[in-house]
Design an enzyme around this catalytic site. Sequence first.
Site, PDB file in Angstrom:
ATOM      1  N   ASN A  84      -9.101  27.283  17.348  1.00 56.51           N
ATOM      2  CA  ASN A  84      -9.643  28.617  17.555  1.00 56.51           C
ATOM      3  C   ASN A  84      -9.198  29.242  18.875  1.00 56.51           C
ATOM      4  OD1 ASN A  84     -11.684  30.850  17.219  1.00 56.51           O
ATOM      5  ND2 ASN A  84     -12.602  29.815  18.990  1.00 56.51           N
ATOM      6  N   SER A 138      -6.848  32.621  12.145  1.00 60.03           N
ATOM      7  CA  SER A 138      -5.761  33.578  12.077  1.00 60.03           C
ATOM      8  C   SER A 138      -6.253  34.982  12.446  1.00 60.03           C
ATOM      9  CB  SER A 138      -5.151  33.556  10.673  1.00 60.03           C
ATOM     10  OG  SER A 138      -4.021  34.390  10.601  1.00 60.03           O
ATOM     11  N   TYR A 152       0.844  39.135  19.779  1.00 58.34           N
ATOM     12  CA  TYR A 152      -0.272  38.324  19.283  1.00 58.34           C
ATOM     13  C   TYR A 152      -0.135  38.097  17.779  1.00 58.34           C
ATOM     14  CZ  TYR A 152      -5.131  37.081  18.165  1.00 58.34           C
ATOM     15  OH  TYR A 152      -6.262  36.464  17.697  1.00 58.34           O
ATOM     16  N   LYS A 156       0.210  34.561  15.555  1.00 62.74           N
ATOM     17  CA  LYS A 156      -0.697  34.176  14.473  1.00 62.74           C
ATOM     18  C   LYS A 156       0.052  34.029  13.143  1.00 62.74           C
ATOM     19  CE  LYS A 156      -4.635  33.849  16.644  1.00 62.74           C
ATOM     20  NZ  LYS A 156      -5.418  32.596  16.677  1.00 62.74           N
ATOM     21  N   THR A 185     -15.879  40.439  20.218  1.00 59.67           N
ATOM     22  CA  THR A 185     -15.622  39.284  21.069  1.00 59.67           C
ATOM     23  C   THR A 185     -15.014  39.734  22.396  1.00 59.67           C
ATOM     24  OG1 THR A 185     -13.382  38.963  20.212  1.00 59.67           O
ATOM     25  CG2 THR A 185     -15.179  37.835  19.045  1.00 59.67           C
TER      26      THR A 185
END
Length: 241
Positions: A84, A138, A152, A156, A185
């Site tokens: 993660n 992902s 990014y 992924k 987040t």
Amino acid sequence: MPVAIITGASKGLGRALAGALAERGWDLVLDARTGPVLKEAARGLEAYGTRVVALPGDVTDAGHRAELVAAARGLGGLDLLVNNASALGAEPLVPLAELGLAGLREALETNVVAALGLVQEALGLLREAPAGAVVAVSSDAAAEAYGTWGGYGASKAALDQLAAVLGVEEPGLRVWAVDPGDMRTDLYAAAVPDDGSGRPEPSTVVPGFLRLLDERPPSGRYGAHAPADGHTEGARAEAGR
């Protein structure tokens, strides 16, 4: 009791998933770079009565990865590995024309190289587990072209491919790349600090991850998105993704 390693577990999705597994009686090995925050997250799990080993460190460090797996071995084995921990490559995100190559390397090192390194370290224990599983967290940026998300997203996408191939090479395991969808987040706030749109809490997508563990569908790419009403229906396959 089953044992899981969760990286990036001090907050966000990792912390929410750790809480859900602890509630189910799982023993946990938790990783994050910020020691005090990780220790606080681990203390929050004490009420469940499970064993929790919190190991601050960076997953790009091979020695730290070995420590995580050794801790799982000390708890009796390893049933689940959740990769993660993630790096953006730039904070806030920038177009590819402005993306520093050092930042791209950082994203690839954390999101891809370290994830594979931890899988390699843990494979022996996972193969011995009665129902060993690997989860690669992902992103929809791995499959869709969003401005400023190129570095990014590329990392992924590479992680997705590694997970797909691992699923073929390790038929005795379940290997799931899981897109959790948009979440509120710190990672997203760092990526797009001026985005004021409401996004669901990470806890709303955890049921989708738990359903994978309960139903053990074939290895592949799945979504665990929270619908607009806030109730996650559970992980579902994403054909062609």
